[in-house]
Design a protein around this motif. Structure first.
Motif, mmCIF file in Angstrom:
data_model
loop_
_atom_site.group_PDB
_atom_site.id
_atom_site.type_symbol
_atom_site.label_atom_id
_atom_site.label_comp_id
_atom_site.label_asym_id
_atom_site.label_seq_id
_atom_site.Cartn_x
_atom_site.Cartn_y
_atom_site.Cartn_z
ATOM 1 N N VAL A 274 0.872 -1.177 0.000
ATOM 2 C CA VAL A 274 0.000 0.000 0.000
ATOM 3 C C VAL A 274 0.904 1.221 0.000
ATOM 4 N N GLY A 275 0.758 2.104 -0.990
ATOM 5 C CA GLY A 275 1.564 3.308 -1.044
ATOM 6 C C GLY A 275 2.261 3.482 -2.383
ATOM 7 N N ASP A 276 2.836 4.634 -2.576
ATOM 8 C CA ASP A 276 3.540 4.977 -3.816
ATOM 9 C C ASP A 276 4.870 4.231 -3.876
ATOM 10 N N SER A 290 -0.045 -11.080 12.639
ATOM 11 C CA SER A 290 -1.136 -10.188 12.219
ATOM 12 C C SER A 290 -0.936 -8.809 12.832
ATOM 13 N N GLY A 291 -0.724 -7.801 11.981
ATOM 14 C CA GLY A 291 -0.376 -6.482 12.519
ATOM 15 C C GLY A 291 -1.296 -5.345 12.145
ATOM 16 N N SER A 292 -2.507 -5.638 11.685
ATOM 17 C CA SER A 292 -3.413 -4.564 11.268
ATOM 18 C C SER A 292 -3.637 -3.528 12.359
ATOM 19 N N ARG A 293 -3.740 -3.975 13.599
ATOM 20 C CA ARG A 293 -4.065 -3.045 14.681
ATOM 21 C C ARG A 293 -2.870 -2.232 15.161
ATOM 22 N N TYR A 294 -1.707 -2.419 14.514
ATOM 23 C CA TYR A 294 -0.505 -1.701 14.958
ATOM 24 C C TYR A 294 -0.063 -0.609 13.987
ATOM 25 N N VAL A 295 -0.940 -0.238 13.046
ATOM 26 C CA VAL A 295 -0.573 0.813 12.093
ATOM 27 C C VAL A 295 -0.339 2.137 12.822
ATOM 28 N N ARG A 296 -1.212 2.480 13.740
ATOM 29 C CA ARG A 296 -1.045 3.737 14.487
ATOM 30 C C ARG A 296 0.212 3.699 15.362
ATOM 31 N N HIS A 297 0.543 2.538 15.889
ATOM 32 C CA HIS A 297 1.783 2.418 16.668
ATOM 33 C C HIS A 297 2.988 2.731 15.782
ATOM 34 N N ALA A 298 2.949 2.232 14.543
ATOM 35 C CA ALA A 298 4.050 2.481 13.608
ATOM 36 C C ALA A 298 4.137 3.959 13.255
ATOM 37 N N MET A 299 2.991 4.583 13.058
ATOM 38 C CA MET A 299 2.962 6.020 12.755
ATOM 39 C C MET A 299 3.513 6.816 13.931
ATOM 40 N N PHE A 300 3.116 6.451 15.150
ATOM 41 C CA PHE A 300 3.592 7.149 16.342
ATOM 42 C C PHE A 300 5.104 7.016 16.494
ATOM 43 N N TYR A 313 -8.695 -4.924 4.200
ATOM 44 C CA TYR A 313 -9.041 -3.912 3.208
ATOM 45 C C TYR A 313 -9.199 -2.523 3.834
ATOM 46 N N HIS A 314 -9.965 -2.436 4.914
ATOM 47 C CA HIS A 314 -10.252 -1.134 5.507
ATOM 48 C C HIS A 314 -9.015 -0.528 6.172
ATOM 49 N N THR A 315 -8.188 -1.383 6.772
ATOM 50 C CA THR A 315 -6.937 -0.888 7.351
ATOM 51 C C THR A 315 -6.029 -0.322 6.268
ATOM 52 N N ALA A 316 -6.009 -0.983 5.105
ATOM 53 C CA ALA A 316 -5.196 -0.499 3.984
ATOM 54 C C ALA A 316 -5.664 0.887 3.527
ATOM 55 N N ASP A 318 -7.286 3.100 5.369
ATOM 56 C CA ASP A 318 -6.977 4.063 6.431
ATOM 57 C C ASP A 318 -5.502 4.461 6.391
ATOM 58 N N ALA A 319 -4.630 3.487 6.155
ATOM 59 C CA ALA A 319 -3.198 3.772 6.086
ATOM 60 C C ALA A 319 -2.875 4.671 4.901
ATOM 61 N N LEU A 320 -3.521 4.400 3.761
ATOM 62 C CA LEU A 320 -3.288 5.207 2.562
ATOM 63 C C LEU A 320 -3.674 6.662 2.817
ATOM 64 N N ALA A 321 -4.809 6.849 3.510
ATOM 65 C CA ALA A 321 -5.261 8.201 3.817
ATOM 66 C C ALA A 321 -4.351 8.890 4.826
ATOM 67 N N ALA A 322 -3.782 8.094 5.745
ATOM 68 C CA ALA A 322 -2.928 8.656 6.786
ATOM 69 C C ALA A 322 -1.501 8.915 6.305
ATOM 70 N N GLY A 323 -1.151 8.379 5.151
ATOM 71 C CA GLY A 323 0.169 8.646 4.592
ATOM 72 C C GLY A 323 1.260 7.680 5.007
ATOM 73 N N ILE A 324 0.891 6.526 5.567
ATOM 74 C CA ILE A 324 1.903 5.526 5.911
ATOM 75 C C ILE A 324 1.786 4.359 4.934
#
Length: 371
Positions: A274-276, A290-300, A313-316, A318-324
């Motif tokens: 997911v991403g450019d 399984s790490g879907s719930r750790y996207v915000r931890h990675a961003m932090f 799908y939905h986590t992907a 959300d991550a795309l919108a958040a820029g990670i």
């Protein structure tokens, strides 16, 4: 001489103590007994029928796996079900199964460190803190001529570390008194006579996770028949352990280049991203399983990308919108633990002169096929 099962597991728990596990995780001995000699220990990611057959062929009577074979209490044990057939085969061939799951994820040198090292992450930190080691103070009284030996044994077992300093202790010389009773075999003095001995009071710091190992090492090195020592619980904490790792790459790479590195490092034919592909990645986070719930931890943590499995799908979105960015090489990349743990155990077994062999499973347990 072969190591006993309990001795093999003690080596495993030096790396990944049970106390590191997330509450409720299904870890430890799940089937069989450790009260036996172990000629071969097989390290596996999953315990499937094919892995059990592999253990039988290799002469292994212990499987150390990452994923549990018993997730919830059994209502029955029917041997005409897929799981029941595996349990039956394990029991018939006297193969014990020991599970190291989130405690191995969290541990220094465990799965997440293996994943981070494989792609070249530098100076990593946990994504989600789950365990903080408490500190204890160990005080022991040792005759002067054995002080160096006892100190060295404790330090080697994990005592004496304060921050980036090791071999830390405080020592006071004094006089100890004792009267050996009937039936004793004193190192100094005689039965029935009050004795005085020049002794060193050694004080050092011990992480709770290393307490048993340090005390055993101290007792083994100490010359006295009955050792006088104290353990104090301190209102201090030492290192924090957690799931996942975040760290900088040695040099920035594009997301596309990192994807190729991940495929090679984790031995996967393809992955989802997911991403450019042309965006630059300087800091990355990894989390086995399984790490879907750790996207915000990675961003932090300031990561440009999270590498983990089972992204939905939905986590992907959300991550795309958040820029990670996200790289999903699948859950099965945790197979990196097989060779890593087998090598670790073999080094420890060889150092103790045991002839037990630790081998990595060669069975592929990836349930997905890429077409």
């Amino acid at each position: 001489m072969y190591a006993k099962g309990q001795a093999v597991i003690q080596l495993m728990e030096e790396l990944a103590p049970k106390s590191y596990a997330v509450e409720g995780d299904k870890i430890g001995l799940q089937l069989g007994t450790l009260q036996k000699e172990i000629p071969v220990a097989l390290v596996a990611l999953d315990v499937t029928d094919e892995v059990v057959e592999e253990a039988i062929r290799a002469g292994a009577n212990l499987i150390i796996a990452h994923h549990a074979i018993i997730y919830r209490p059994l209502a029955n044990l029917q041997t005409d079900t897929p799981a029941g057939r595996i349990y039956e085969k394990l029991i018939k061939h006297d193969i014990a199964v020991y599970i190291a799951h989130t405690n191995l994820d969290v541990a220094d040198g465990g799965i997440n460190d293996m994943m981070a090292e494989a792609i070249g992450l530098q100076v990593t930190e946990p994504l989600d803190e789950v365990h903080t080691d408490k500190l204890k103070k160990l005080v022991v009284f040792v005759p002067v001529d054995h002080a160096d030996k006892v100190r060295s044994a404790m330090f080697e077992a994990g005592a004496g570390s304060i921050g980036d300093y090791s071999h830390c202790s405080f020592n006071i010389e004094g006089v100890g008194t004792f009267k050996p009773g009937e039936g004793t075999k004193p190192y100094l003095g005689r039965q029935g006579k009050l004795e005085q001995a020049q002794e060193i009071r050694i004080e050092t710091i011990v992480p709770q996770s290393a307490e048993r190992r340090v005390v055993q090492a101290m007792l083994k090195a100490h010359p006295y028949e009955e050792v006088a020592y104290d353990l104090y619980t301190l209102d201090l904490k030492t290192r924090t352990f957690g799931l996942g790792r975040a760290g900088k790459l040695q040099a920035p790479v594009t997301l596309a280049e990192l994807c190729e590195r991940v495929k090679a490092a984790y031995d996967v034919p393809m992955l989802r991203v997911v991403g450019d592909p042309d965006r630059m990645v300087r800091k990355a986070a990894v989390l086995g399983g399984s790490g879907s719930r750790y996207v915000r931890h990675a961003m932090f943590a300031g990561a440009d990308v999270l590498i983990t499995g089972d992204i939905d799908y939905h986590t992907a979105h959300d991550a795309l919108a958040a820029g990670i960015a996200l790289i999903d090489p699948g859950h099965n990349v945790e197979k990196i633990m097989k060779q890593g743990i087998a090598d670790y155990l073999q080094r420890k077994l060889d150092a103790r002169k045991w002839t037990t062999r630790a081998i990595a499973s060669e069975v592929e347990t990836e349930p997905f096929r890429f077409v």
